[in-house]
Design an enzyme around this catalytic site. Structure first.
Site, PDB file in Angstrom:
ATOM      1  N   GLU A 293       0.890  -1.169   0.000  1.00 15.32           N
ATOM      2  CA  GLU A 293       0.000   0.000   0.000  1.00 15.32           C
ATOM      3  C   GLU A 293       0.921   1.210   0.000  1.00 15.32           C
ATOM      4  O   GLU A 293       1.761   1.351   0.888  1.00 15.32           O
ATOM      5  CB  GLU A 293      -0.914  -0.012   1.221  1.00 15.32           C
ATOM      6  CG  GLU A 293      -1.838  -1.237   1.296  1.00 15.32           C
ATOM      7  CD  GLU A 293      -2.687  -1.462   0.053  1.00 15.32           C
ATOM      8  OE1 GLU A 293      -2.989  -0.491  -0.665  1.00 15.32           O
ATOM      9  OE2 GLU A 293      -3.023  -2.630  -0.229  1.00 15.32           O
ATOM     10  N   CYS A 327      -1.514   8.865   4.147  1.00 15.25           N
ATOM     11  CA  CYS A 327      -1.518   8.545   2.720  1.00 15.25           C
ATOM     12  C   CYS A 327      -2.825   8.990   2.093  1.00 15.25           C
ATOM     13  O   CYS A 327      -2.901   9.248   0.903  1.00 15.25           O
ATOM     14  CB  CYS A 327      -1.315   7.058   2.533  1.00 15.25           C
ATOM     15  SG  CYS A 327      -2.439   6.114   3.548  1.00 15.25           S
TER      16      CYS A 327
HETATM   17  P1  NAD Z   1       9.200   5.492   2.971  1.00 17.69           P
HETATM   18  O1  NAD Z   1       8.973   4.959   1.598  1.00 17.69           O
HETATM   19  O2  NAD Z   1      10.266   6.491   3.175  1.00 17.69           O
HETATM   20  O3  NAD Z   1       9.552   4.271   3.959  1.00 17.69           O
HETATM   21  C1  NAD Z   1       8.709   3.155   4.085  1.00 17.69           C
HETATM   22  C2  NAD Z   1       9.533   1.980   4.564  1.00 17.69           C
HETATM   23  O4  NAD Z   1      10.419   1.594   3.500  1.00 17.69           O
HETATM   24  C3  NAD Z   1      10.423   2.299   5.768  1.00 17.69           C
HETATM   25  O5  NAD Z   1      10.470   1.178   6.625  1.00 17.69           O
HETATM   26  C4  NAD Z   1      11.760   2.557   5.125  1.00 17.69           C
HETATM   27  O6  NAD Z   1      12.847   2.328   5.996  1.00 17.69           O
HETATM   28  C5  NAD Z   1      11.749   1.549   3.999  1.00 17.69           C
HETATM   29  N1  NAD Z   1      12.687   1.872   2.911  1.00 17.69           N
HETATM   30  C6  NAD Z   1      13.145   3.084   2.546  1.00 17.69           C
HETATM   31  N2  NAD Z   1      14.015   2.952   1.516  1.00 17.69           N
HETATM   32  C7  NAD Z   1      14.088   1.640   1.233  1.00 17.69           C
HETATM   33  C8  NAD Z   1      14.800   0.873   0.273  1.00 17.69           C
HETATM   34  N3  NAD Z   1      15.626   1.445  -0.604  1.00 17.69           N
HETATM   35  N4  NAD Z   1      14.611  -0.469   0.265  1.00 17.69           N
HETATM   36  C9  NAD Z   1      13.772  -1.043   1.145  1.00 17.69           C
HETATM   37  N5  NAD Z   1      13.072  -0.387   2.078  1.00 17.69           N
HETATM   38  C10 NAD Z   1      13.222   0.944   2.114  1.00 17.69           C
HETATM   39  O7  NAD Z   1       7.801   6.021   3.505  1.00 17.69           O
HETATM   40  P2  NAD Z   1       7.476   6.790   4.850  1.00 17.69           P
HETATM   41  O8  NAD Z   1       7.979   8.185   4.739  1.00 17.69           O
HETATM   42  O9  NAD Z   1       7.850   5.982   6.039  1.00 17.69           O
HETATM   43  O10 NAD Z   1       5.883   6.793   4.790  1.00 17.69           O
HETATM   44  C11 NAD Z   1       5.177   7.673   3.969  1.00 17.69           C
HETATM   45  C12 NAD Z   1       4.761   7.014   2.671  1.00 17.69           C
HETATM   46  O11 NAD Z   1       3.966   5.870   2.961  1.00 17.69           O
HETATM   47  C13 NAD Z   1       3.874   7.923   1.823  1.00 17.69           C
HETATM   48  O12 NAD Z   1       4.204   7.763   0.477  1.00 17.69           O
HETATM   49  C14 NAD Z   1       2.480   7.406   2.116  1.00 17.69           C
HETATM   50  O13 NAD Z   1       1.537   7.694   1.103  1.00 17.69           O
HETATM   51  C15 NAD Z   1       2.734   5.936   2.252  1.00 17.69           C
HETATM   52  N6  NAD Z   1       1.687   5.280   3.037  1.00 17.69           N
HETATM   53  C16 NAD Z   1       0.736   4.586   2.353  1.00 17.69           C
HETATM   54  C17 NAD Z   1      -0.306   3.971   3.050  1.00 17.69           C
HETATM   55  C18 NAD Z   1      -1.370   3.209   2.317  1.00 17.69           C
HETATM   56  O14 NAD Z   1      -2.125   2.494   2.963  1.00 17.69           O
HETATM   57  N7  NAD Z   1      -1.479   3.349   1.009  1.00 17.69           N
HETATM   58  C19 NAD Z   1      -0.351   4.075   4.435  1.00 17.69           C
HETATM   59  C20 NAD Z   1       0.649   4.773   5.101  1.00 17.69           C
HETATM   60  C21 NAD Z   1       1.672   5.371   4.385  1.00 17.69           C
END
Ligand code: NAD
Length: 543
Positions: A293, A327
């Protein structure tokens, strides 16, 4: 020995406590907040039932007071990641063989622990780690996580009850096996409940988990881990590791036993993970399940028949609660010229009353954004808008990082419906408004549909049923969660299963049976009671 068909308690949404002045819950959470603020803690990883400290440390700081330290956490090495894989696989056989009622009991107990003895702690930790107001912490860390656990246990039972029909002389059964191997859960910073659910939903179906929380949620993630442990999740079933996300992910995806990823976070990261899985597809024992998501560019579109004050409130709540870091947060708004001024005046009046600061002060409706990178992204956006001709800041636009990462609720007005703030996910308290001609409703719906790569949430305000129906059809694929006369945020487990399509994710609907189905691989068992003893069918007989 389990010899009966048990029924789990019928789930109901956890009541949201008010934290009104004088209430006992208010006193308790504030006391816990103050205590946690004043105590420095050290968060180890949790691998195979053991606390693992590496000495390679990073610090945890509240976004609303970035010079204050809440403590440290330990970063994994490659060896730790591989140890987590080994521990998960070692726990697999016994866990997946455990009767489902026993697994259900563990997660129901986790829900009750959060509802009771852990409520103040998990809320205070979320206020400190993610800078949530008490209301935002309560609806996330307490209520939504409790709901995820209780409703999912009921959905698990419903799945197990789903069985095929049996023809004469046979019995057909479906066994809902957990996936072969381990599941990798990667959680975002913004919801403590999502972090818990990414692990628990797959684990309750009999899977073993390696969980990598976001670096910006560790302080509340450790409370979730404590709850799992106290609830009786056996050693090795949920392993929590922290550190360099790329290194951890690469190590995990290199394992032939990698069975699936349960991800929530930004779209870019998810697409790269998918690509890496695809590039290594030949090495896996099974086709990994990929559930993600991801981002959103969520809309509010108002019809000329909409009531201005309702639209204004939808914008204020939808765009600014939790500093727009949901999100589902409204970030692009389409207003008809006839009511645009009334709506924007309403927004301005409401925003003028918003107080911003530390979540410790309960009068604050807004607090800080999560980290410096988010602050700078928003500050740079605001600076650019101030210079560009096709847009202007009409409300807010102030940024102050002297104490915490504070960005005021900001409304941009643009004359270009494809202006970058209408298309890019900025993840902060910034919403852009485009005003359209009243007689261009039809064209505006087309524009809403085609403006963004995302399709997560969207809301339509109208008093005209034909207009709502037209939007329902025109925006069929523009949002996975679609709202009539309501803000596009605030989905409740069991009531509004959550997820979107297009660039917003695989739409496996967190908090529903659809999600749990991704964590099982059904086996069909057909038993014939009196098998034939000759291959001949009647049609083969001579006339
Ligand atoms: P992010 O993408 O920065 O991080 C998400 C996760 O991915 C973290 O655990 C992070 O450490 C990990 N990550 C980062 N780089 C990575 C890589 N290169 N390889 C593997 N893992 C990696 O997101 P965030 O800032 O923590 O959260 C915000 C984002 O999440 C927004 O885009 C938001 O829309 C989305 N979000 C979506 C939903 C949904 O249900 N659609 C819900 C909550 C948040």
């Amino acid at each position: 020995m389990s010899n009966s068909n048990a029924f789990v308690p019928v789930p109901e949404n956890e009541p949201i406590l008010t934290y009104a002045p004088g209430s006992s819950e208010r006193k308790k959470v504030l006391a816990t907040y103050k205590k946690m603020y004043a105590t420095s803690i050290d968060v180890p990883m949790f691998i195979g039932g053991k606390e693992v400290s590496t000495g390679n440390l990073a610090s945890m700081r509240p976004p609303h007071e970035h010079q204050h330290t809440l403590g440290t956490y330990h970063l994994a090495s490659k060896t730790d990641v591989n140890e987590a894989i080994k521990s998960a696989l070692a726990a697999k056989k016994k866990w997946s063989a455990m009767p489902w009622e026993a697994r259900a009991s563990i997660f129901l107990k986790a829900a009750d622990l959060i509802a009771g003895p852990y409520r103040a702690k998990i809320n205070a930790a979320t206020m400190l780690a993610q800078s949530k107001t008490i209301h935002q912490a309560e609806i996330d860390a307490a209520c939504e996580l409790i709901d995820f656990l209780r409703f999912n246990v009921a959905y698990m039972q419903e799945i197990y009850q789903n069985q095929p029909v049996s023809g004469p002389g046979m019995w057909n059964r479906l066994q809902y096996r957990p996936l072969e191997g381990f599941v990798y859960a990667i959680s975002p910073f913004n919801f403590t409940a999502i972090a818990g659910n990414l692990c628990a939903s797959a684990a309750m179906m009999g899977n073993v988990i390696i969980w990598k929380p976001s670096d910006h949620q560790i302080f509340s993630a450790q409370v979730v881990m404590d709850v799992f442990r106290e609830a009786g999740v056996p050693d090795g079933v949920i392993n929590m590791i922290m550190g360099d996300p790329e290194m951890i992910t690469d190590e995990i995806l290199a394992s032939p036993d990698f069975a699936g990823v349960h991800y929530t976070g930004s779209t870019f990261v998810f697409k790269n993970i998918w690509k890496k899985i695809g590039n290594q597809i030949h090495q896996y024992k099974s086709y990994p399940r990929i559930v993600g998501e991801t981002g959103g560019k969520d809309f509010i579109v108002a019809h000329p028949s909409a009531i201005a004050q309702q639209v204004a409130t939808g914008i204020v709540r939808g765009a600014f609660e939790f500093q727009g870091q949901k999100c589902s947060a409204a970030s692009r708004v389409y207003l008809p010229a006839s009511i645009a001024d009334a709506v924007l005046d309403g927004v301005a009046q409401q925003v003028a009353t918003i107080k911003m600061g530390s979540p410790e002060n309960f009068e604050n409706f807004m607090t800080a954004v999560i980290h410096r990178a988010a602050f700078e992204r928003l500050q740079n956006t605001i600076e650019k808008v101030k210079k560009d001709n096709e847009a202007e800041i009409i409300i807010g636009g102030e940024c102050d990082d002297s104490v915490g990462y504070f960005v005021s609720p900001t409304v941009v007005r643009t004359t270009d419906p494809k202006y970058f703030t209408m298309t890019t996910e900025l993840f902060g308290p910034l919403v852009t408004v485009y005003v359209y001609d009243d007689n261009k409703w039809h064209e505006t719906l087309e524009m809403v549909d085609q403006t963004s790569e995302y399709a997560l949430t969207g809301a339509v305000f109208s008093q005209d049923r034909y207009a709502l129906q037209e939007a329902f059809d025109a925006l069929e694929n523009s949002a996975g969660n679609f709202y009539f006369n309501d803000k596009p945020t605030g989905a409740v487990v069991g009531q509004q299963p959550f997820g979107g399509g297009r660039g917003s994710g695989t739409n496996d609907k967190a908090g529903s049976m659809f999600n749990l189905l991704r964590w099982v691989s059904p086996r069909l068992i057909k038993e014939t009671f009196v098998p034939p003893t000759n291959y001949h069918y009647p049609f083969l007989e001579k006339e």
